[in-house]
Design an enzyme around this catalytic site. Structure first.
Site, mmCIF file in Angstrom:
data_model
loop_
_atom_site.group_PDB
_atom_site.id
_atom_site.type_symbol
_atom_site.label_atom_id
_atom_site.label_comp_id
_atom_site.label_asym_id
_atom_site.label_seq_id
_atom_site.Cartn_x
_atom_site.Cartn_y
_atom_site.Cartn_z
ATOM 1 N N CYS A 193 11.440 2.482 11.148
ATOM 2 C CA CYS A 193 12.737 3.027 10.728
ATOM 3 C C CYS A 193 13.893 2.352 11.484
ATOM 4 O O CYS A 193 14.140 1.178 11.275
ATOM 5 C CB CYS A 193 12.751 4.546 10.861
ATOM 6 S SG CYS A 193 14.076 5.275 9.866
ATOM 7 N N HIS A 216 8.276 6.109 7.711
ATOM 8 C CA HIS A 216 7.775 6.759 8.928
ATOM 9 C C HIS A 216 6.260 6.977 8.855
ATOM 10 O O HIS A 216 5.806 8.091 8.562
ATOM 11 C CB HIS A 216 8.482 8.103 9.140
ATOM 12 C CG HIS A 216 9.849 7.984 9.731
ATOM 13 N ND1 HIS A 216 10.067 7.932 11.096
ATOM 14 C CD2 HIS A 216 11.056 7.887 9.150
ATOM 15 C CE1 HIS A 216 11.369 7.820 11.326
ATOM 16 N NE2 HIS A 216 12.000 7.789 10.160
ATOM 17 N N GLU A 260 4.211 7.390 11.199
ATOM 18 C CA GLU A 260 3.732 8.372 12.181
ATOM 19 C C GLU A 260 3.727 9.787 11.611
ATOM 20 O O GLU A 260 3.080 10.677 12.168
ATOM 21 C CB GLU A 260 4.574 8.296 13.468
ATOM 22 C CG GLU A 260 5.880 9.066 13.473
ATOM 23 C CD GLU A 260 6.985 8.433 12.616
ATOM 24 O OE1 GLU A 260 6.761 7.341 12.053
ATOM 25 O OE2 GLU A 260 8.056 9.053 12.516
#
Ligand code: MN
Length: 238
Positions: A110, A214, A216
């Site tokens: 990001c 993202h 994660e």
């Protein structure tokens, strides 16, 4: 037990209500799940200290956050620019340039892909909605772990080797993006509106990959996305 490569993870920094660093847990848990040793690095000041930090790191994870000061890529602030954090900008840009120079592996997420691109000499779109004609929604209101738009992963890239080439649905929590890709890098994924969603070093022997989404927040629902963190840890193991 095999040694876990030490992954330097950059942190957010805020001034109010008191100066503090912060790191979303998703990055920590993804690095652990991928076999790395998570090592949060704060926004310390001074090049010698940054060099010393990097010397102790096997790999670098650049995390999400707010906007870079556009002065770093030679632009004046657009009216839709959001809050900038000069101290974090300095730390991350210095660290990233040093990591690129030292050939240490980098995964950038990001804001991280934006830092990676600017550190290597590229530019950014300061506000997608007002600057990209026909833009789709990149600042999703859906939950973070819910993919909202597709990206087309370019065949033959390292990203395609990790995720598969073709279309992948991703989450989207950004209002800026890579504009001019830095020298030595290539665009590795695009959204349907043309927004660049990933870049990577063109040299296949070195690992520096950045994604605008993202992972994660996605890997627990879709294990494909853990491959990005595994690739960082494997490259960091040398
Ligand atoms: Mn997006």
């Amino acid at each position: 037990m095999a040694r876990r490569p030490r992954i330097a993870i950059t942190m957010g920094f805020r001034e109010e209500p008191l100066p503090a660093h912060e790191l979303p847990d998703g990055y920590v848990r993804a690095v652990v799940a991928a076999g790395g040793l998570p090592w949060p690095v704060p926004s310390v000041e001074g090049d010698p200290l940054v060099e010393a930090l990097l010397a102790e790191a096997d790999g670098l994870l650049l995390t999400g956050g707010g906007d870079l000061d556009p002065a770093w890529y030679g632009q004046l602030p657009h009216p839709r620019l959001r809050r900038v954090t000069p101290r974090r900008d300095r730390l991350e840009l210095t660290l990233t340039r040093a990591a690129l120079q030292a050939g240490k592996p980098i995964l950038a997420i990001c804001r991280g892909v934006q830092v990676l691109n600017v550190a290597a000499g590229g530019t950014l779109v300061q506000d997608i909605e007002s600057q990209v004609p026909g833009a789709l929604q990149h600042d999703q209101t859906a939950p973070r772990d819910y993919p909202t738009h597709p990206v087309e992963v370019a065949a033959g890239t390292r990203l395609a080797a990790l995720l598969g080439s073709g279309t992948v649905r991703v989450n989207s929590l950004h209002h800026q993006a890579v504009a001019g890709v830095a020298p030595g890098f290539v665009a590795a994924a695009h959204a349907p509106d043309g927004v660049i969603e990933a870049i990577e070093l063109a040299d296949p022997r070195r690992f520096a990959v950045g994604v605008q989404w993202h992972p994660e927040a996605l890997w627990e629902r879709d294990p494909r996305f853990l491959a990005l963190f595994r690739a960082l840890v494997e490259a960091a193991a040398g």
